[in-house]
Design an enzyme around this catalytic site. Sequence first.
Site, PDB file in Angstrom:
ATOM      1  N   VAL A 154       0.933  -1.530   0.579  1.00  0.00           N
ATOM      2  CA  VAL A 154       0.089   0.608  -0.417  1.00  0.00           C
ATOM      3  C   VAL A 154       1.010   1.468   0.261  1.00  0.00           C
ATOM      4  CG1 VAL A 154      -1.387   1.399   1.096  1.00  0.00           C
ATOM      5  CG2 VAL A 154      -1.908  -1.343   1.033  1.00  0.00           C
ATOM      6  N   TYR A 155       1.799   1.345   0.838  1.00  0.00           N
ATOM      7  CA  TYR A 155       2.715   2.329   0.322  1.00  0.00           C
ATOM      8  C   TYR A 155       3.404   2.288  -1.064  1.00  0.00           C
ATOM      9  CZ  TYR A 155       6.824   5.201   2.111  1.00  0.00           C
ATOM     10  OH  TYR A 155       7.998   5.984   2.115  1.00  0.00           O
TER      11      TYR A 155
END
Length: 268
Positions: A154-155
């Site tokens: 997600v980062y």
Amino acid sequence: MDFKGKTVLITGGASGIGKIMARKSLERGVRCLVIWDRNEEGLALLKNEFSGFGIQVIAFTVDVMNVDEVRITAQKTRTEAGKIDILINNAGIVVGKYFHEHSHDDISKSMLVNANAPMHICLEFLPEMMKTDCGSVCNIASSAGLISNPKMAVYAASKWAVTGWSDSLRLEMEQLGKRVSVTTIMPFFINTGMFDGVKSKLLPILEPESTAERIIKAIESERKMLAMPLPYWFIRLSQGILPLPAFDWVMDHVFGIYDTMAEFRGRK
């Protein structure tokens, strides 16, 4: 873009690399420094610490995930500080775990802070830069915006978004003939506490002071992209010429990137 006499806005500037860039801005003789952060106590400490420079420091407590707060705080900023000459989108968060371990809230917060907020904040100040045909926007992305990595799905998604938007914005300013520089920064892990626990086999963990200096100098020279420590062209070239299994092997077994998050703890 010369910092002297300019008004600078740094998001996430109450701690870490943001605070160092704030100090370096003051050392370069800015007219006014504006800091946005959600940490009210950190902002108060920052204002007290920087009072000796004799330069106006304005601090706003703001949750950049909230678009209404961004718009309201942007108006307050324009009222108190005037036109923003240099915008540094630095605020960011990280959730270091496998994708299936994320909650929906984890995903939403990561994308709101890392990807959406820089766009909403820039949208508030870019029109005035374009009107006066002068300004600088610096977006702190990440090397995770170039290279995929386990426990950073997600980062990485949020930073790929920032990288794509930021460089597209640069091209738009050039196409429109506007003298608004856009700099995209893609650093490896920085030793600020945000990535406590990460291990690097070959590449050095970046030191905050020298990294902040390189970012400020990149803004001053109106550099288009800066990746640290590996140059972005090397990464892109490797991705282009190597078959994916070979690229994965090099990143994993030579640079050790795919295991960097194995013992990640993050900032407490």
